[in-house]
Design a protein around this motif. Structure first.
Motif, short mmCIF file in Angstrom:
data_model
loop_
_atom_site.label_atom_id
_atom_site.label_comp_id
_atom_site.label_asym_id
_atom_site.label_seq_id
_atom_site.Cartn_x
_atom_site.Cartn_y
_atom_site.Cartn_z
N ARG A 147 -43.10 25.59 0.76
CA ARG A 147 -43.95 24.61 1.44
C ARG A 147 -43.20 23.29 1.64
NH1 ARG A 147 -49.49 26.19 -1.83
NH2 ARG A 147 -50.34 27.61 -0.24
N ALA A 148 -42.43 22.90 0.64
CA ALA A 148 -41.65 21.66 0.76
C ALA A 148 -40.59 21.80 1.86
CB ALA A 148 -40.98 21.33 -0.57
N HIS A 149 -39.98 22.98 1.97
CA HIS A 149 -38.97 23.22 3.00
C HIS A 149 -39.60 23.15 4.40
CE1 HIS A 149 -36.34 23.95 -0.20
NE2 HIS A 149 -36.36 25.27 -0.24
N VAL A 150 -40.82 23.66 4.53
CA VAL A 150 -41.51 23.60 5.83
C VAL A 150 -41.69 22.15 6.25
CG1 VAL A 150 -43.70 24.01 7.02
CG2 VAL A 150 -42.66 25.84 5.65
N GLU A 151 -42.14 21.32 5.33
CA GLU A 151 -42.36 19.91 5.65
C GLU A 151 -41.03 19.22 5.96
OE1 GLU A 151 -45.26 18.41 6.18
OE2 GLU A 151 -46.02 20.46 5.94
N ALA A 152 -39.98 19.57 5.22
CA ALA A 152 -38.67 18.97 5.48
C ALA A 152 -38.15 19.35 6.86
CB ALA A 152 -37.68 19.40 4.40
N ALA A 153 -38.33 20.61 7.24
CA ALA A 153 -37.88 21.06 8.55
C ALA A 153 -38.65 20.36 9.67
CB ALA A 153 -38.05 22.57 8.67
N ARG A 154 -39.94 20.18 9.49
CA ARG A 154 -40.72 19.46 10.50
C ARG A 154 -40.26 18.01 10.62
NH1 ARG A 154 -46.52 22.15 8.93
NH2 ARG A 154 -46.46 23.83 10.49
N GLY A 155 -39.93 17.43 9.49
CA GLY A 155 -39.42 16.06 9.52
C GLY A 155 -38.11 15.95 10.28
N LEU A 156 -37.23 16.93 10.09
CA LEU A 156 -35.95 16.93 10.79
C LEU A 156 -36.14 17.11 12.30
CD1 LEU A 156 -33.72 19.03 8.37
CD2 LEU A 156 -33.53 16.60 8.86
N LEU A 157 -37.06 17.98 12.69
CA LEU A 157 -37.31 18.20 14.11
C LEU A 157 -37.84 16.94 14.78
CD1 LEU A 157 -38.89 21.78 14.18
CD2 LEU A 157 -36.61 21.10 14.94
N ALA A 158 -38.53 16.10 14.03
CA ALA A 158 -39.08 14.87 14.59
C ALA A 158 -38.11 13.70 14.49
CB ALA A 158 -40.38 14.51 13.88
N ALA A 159 -37.00 13.87 13.77
CA ALA A 159 -36.06 12.77 13.54
C ALA A 159 -35.17 12.54 14.76
CB ALA A 159 -35.21 13.06 12.31
N ARG A 160 -34.56 11.38 14.82
CA ARG A 160 -33.60 11.05 15.86
C ARG A 160 -32.20 11.50 15.46
NH1 ARG A 160 -35.19 7.44 19.76
NH2 ARG A 160 -37.26 6.50 19.49
N GLY A 161 -31.37 11.74 16.46
CA GLY A 161 -29.98 12.08 16.18
C GLY A 161 -29.79 13.55 15.88
N PRO A 162 -28.53 13.97 15.72
CA PRO A 162 -28.22 15.38 15.46
C PRO A 162 -28.70 15.82 14.08
CG PRO A 162 -26.24 14.05 15.30
CD PRO A 162 -27.30 13.15 15.83
N VAL A 163 -29.38 16.95 14.02
CA VAL A 163 -29.90 17.45 12.74
C VAL A 163 -29.55 18.92 12.53
CG1 VAL A 163 -31.83 15.81 12.71
CG2 VAL A 163 -32.14 18.04 13.79
N GLY A 164 -28.74 19.48 13.40
CA GLY A 164 -28.46 20.91 13.34
C GLY A 164 -27.88 21.37 12.01
N ARG A 165 -26.93 20.61 11.48
CA ARG A 165 -26.31 21.00 10.22
C ARG A 165 -27.31 20.96 9.07
NH1 ARG A 165 -20.27 18.18 10.05
NH2 ARG A 165 -19.36 19.40 11.76
N LYS A 166 -28.16 19.93 9.06
CA LYS A 166 -29.17 19.84 8.00
C LYS A 166 -30.16 21.00 8.09
CE LYS A 166 -28.91 14.80 7.56
NZ LYS A 166 -29.65 13.52 7.70
N LEU A 167 -30.55 21.34 9.32
CA LEU A 167 -31.47 22.48 9.49
C LEU A 167 -30.81 23.78 9.05
CD1 LEU A 167 -33.17 21.72 12.92
CD2 LEU A 167 -34.31 21.92 10.71
N ASP A 168 -29.53 23.92 9.35
CA ASP A 168 -28.82 25.14 8.95
C ASP A 168 -28.78 25.26 7.43
OD1 ASP A 168 -27.32 27.50 9.47
OD2 ASP A 168 -25.48 26.42 8.97
N PHE A 169 -28.52 24.17 6.73
CA PHE A 169 -28.54 24.20 5.26
C PHE A 169 -29.94 24.52 4.75
CE2 PHE A 169 -29.41 21.93 1.28
CZ PHE A 169 -28.48 22.54 0.45
N LEU A 170 -30.95 23.95 5.38
CA LEU A 170 -32.32 24.18 4.95
C LEU A 170 -32.70 25.65 5.12
CD1 LEU A 170 -34.70 22.62 3.78
CD2 LEU A 170 -35.49 22.18 6.12
N MET A 171 -32.17 26.31 6.16
CA MET A 171 -32.47 27.72 6.36
C MET A 171 -31.90 28.57 5.22
SD MET A 171 -34.33 27.35 8.82
CE MET A 171 -34.84 29.06 8.66
#
Length: 296
Positions: A231-255
């Motif tokens: 559940r915490a990861h879901v919220e973190a991923a949603r936060g990254l999708l809403a953030a500014r700037g490149p987030v691809g690497r962070k999303l990849d780590f989160l996956m």
């Protein structure tokens, strides 16, 4: 707005008897890798293109090519005699050495030689080169803007897909939490039955020690922490999708973290229904991870 790393754009232009076409192509990459194919007679062009592309892009393998030639109606092509002589001399030496080595080379045609770099050049007056450079770079800016816009459009589609997948993961996590409650009663009955059989079959065994061992088994099969982390990861991923700037690497780590929790859930489940939920989670996570690879 999210950006994809894949895209394509082209832009045509003309000036001083020359015509050109810019092409930009992008695919996934760990960082920003610019691969340029530019004519070398426009002074400072590569440095300008590299600087402008690096300012507009953050990640991806991007190929940037400029094809430039004299327009047919201008008749502005010239044969470079010195370059031609050097090419013919090199071809003669190569053919001689190939014959000595027992190799047979295919004959070259005039079209092959004319197509070699530098044999035919554009006759551009020196005073026009600065104007040509400005016009070429202006068209590059237009091509780069179109390229960024295409990546943005694909990024918006990616964000929608990833959002739907996060919702699906959240639904499966809620189903897993409900399955824990149903499993708890059955698991408790099973543990009590196992304890009764052990006590009936064994004389003198410490009942407290047996109960401790069975309780330890119950603790090891508890997946409450995995549910909370998912559940915490879901919220973190949603936060990254809403953030500014490149987030691809962070999303990849989160996956990777998503996948780790889903694997643990499956290994601890001890219940067919919960295992099915865990496998469904892994499927959605794998699909999401594929999409994340395209995010800048």
């Amino acid at each position: 707005m999210r950006q994809s790393m894949t895209g394509f754009a082209s832009q045509q232009g003309a000036h001083a008897g020359l015509g050109w076409t810019w092409e930009l192509r992008g695919v996934n990459g760990k960082g920003l890798d610019l691969r340029l194919r530019l004519p070398d007679w426009i002074e400072g062009l590569e440095a300008q293109v590299r600087a402008r592309a690096s300012k507009a892009l953050d990640r991806g393998n991007v190929q940037i090519a400029l094809k430039i030639a004299a327009r047919a109606e201008e008749g502005a092509l010239r044969l470079d005699e010195a370059q031609l002589a050097g090419v013919l001399d090199a071809m003669t030496r190569i053919e001689a050495e190939a014959m000595q080595a027992g190799l047979s080379l295919a004959p070259s045609t005039a079209a092959d030689i004319v197509g070699l770099r530098g044999v035919m050049t554009a006759e551009t007056p020196a005073e026009d080169e600065a104007d040509v450079a400005r016009a070429v770079l202006a068209d590059f800016d237009a091509a780069l803007a179109a390229f960024v816009a295409m990546r943005g459009a694909e990024g918006a589609q990616l964000a929608e897909i990833l959002t739907r997948q996060l919702t699906e993961i959240e639904t499966l996590v809620d189903a897993a939490a409900e399955a824990i409650v149903a499993r708890a009663d059955a698991q408790g009955e099973r543990l009590r039955a196992q304890l009764a059989r052990v006590m009936d079959a064994t004389d003198g065994m410490d009942a407290a020690r047996v109960a401790q061992e069975l309780a330890l088994i119950a603790v090891k099969s508890d997946i409450t922490e995995e549910i909370d982390r998912l559940r915490a990861h879901v919220e973190a991923a949603r936060g990254l999708l809403a953030a500014r700037g490149p987030v691809g690497r962070k999303l990849d780590f989160l996956m990777q973290e998503f996948n780790r929790e889903a694997n643990t859930l499956c290994s601890k489940s001890g219940d067919a229904g919960l295992t099915q939920i865990g496998l469904a989670l892994k499927t959605v996570i794998d699909q999401m991870r594929e999409q994340v690879q395209n995010v800048e």
